[in-house]
Scaffold this active site. Sequence first.
Site, mmCIF file in Angstrom:
data_model
loop_
_atom_site.group_PDB
_atom_site.id
_atom_site.type_symbol
_atom_site.label_atom_id
_atom_site.label_comp_id
_atom_site.label_asym_id
_atom_site.label_seq_id
_atom_site.Cartn_x
_atom_site.Cartn_y
_atom_site.Cartn_z
ATOM 1 N N PRO A 2 51.366 10.940 -18.524
ATOM 2 C CA PRO A 2 49.909 10.759 -18.590
ATOM 3 C C PRO A 2 49.429 9.671 -17.626
ATOM 4 O O PRO A 2 50.032 8.609 -17.529
ATOM 5 C CB PRO A 2 49.673 10.325 -20.039
ATOM 6 N N GLU A 3 48.361 9.982 -16.906
ATOM 7 C CA GLU A 3 47.761 9.032 -15.968
ATOM 8 C C GLU A 3 46.339 8.729 -16.457
ATOM 9 O O GLU A 3 45.968 9.122 -17.559
ATOM 10 C CB GLU A 3 47.774 9.630 -14.557
#
Length: 282
Positions: A2-3
């Site tokens: 996840p960014e």
Amino acid sequence: MPELPEVETIRRQLEPAVVGARIRAVDVLDPRWCAPLAPAELRDIVAGRRVQALRRRGKYLDWALEAEIHLLMHLRMTGTLLLDPPQLPDHTRVVISLDGDQRLLFVDPRRFGTGQLVVGDGALEAFYAERLGLEPFDERFTPAHLRSLARGRSAPIKAFLLDQRMIAGVGNIYADEALFRTGVHPRRAAGALRPAQYELLRDAIREVLSAGIDARGASIDDFRHLDGARGSFQDRFLVHRRGGEPCVRCGTTIRKLVVGGRGTYVCVHCQPVPRVRRAGAA
Ligand SMILES: [Zn+2]
């Protein structure tokens, strides 16, 4: 992994459910999640406190509780948050019980995700200052700022973009997509772009992150929404994970490289390979 767009998606979904609610209990089933703090210590500090705000900084999710207690969650490789799933999924590491019988689960097969406590708003600022550069949507994140950060750096631009101390929240997906849109090869030295390219790159970073948020993140591995649904930005990738496919702009076959230890996708026509400088060459 996840960014920024994935964490922001989670934050937006979770905010209406948790802000104003009281945390009734925190059961940390995997002590590694909050180490070196013991699960019982974390529980004693957090339980009974009301959630005043849910914020994001970089890839951190900040539960701002009463008395300036901050519970910082980081999803790392495979962490996911699920709200009220019908049953306890495999790899559940933490169960947070909230008012109204809501249950939030931190599920994490690889177990790199973390929960940390920071006490005091000043301590939180110091925590972030050590680890994170500006937010990409901060008005101070200008082309001149990006250029001054990169000045003199010979590391590949891709590795530079992944360094959270430079820019907060950009990871492997969005770095590849931003560099493709800028027409810059991921192995170019960070400090060697033309001034106009820093401007294009700044704009491209914002553009891809906004598009990622609009698409509610990218679900290529484990990332899921609070209800288990998938994001859709993976359907809009122009280069990332498209090795062997034709470039959408020029038809050249997209190649996969390894830059800074990360799988990296590039169109060598749209993103020319940097020239190698040899001793004595002009
Ligand atoms: Zn191309």
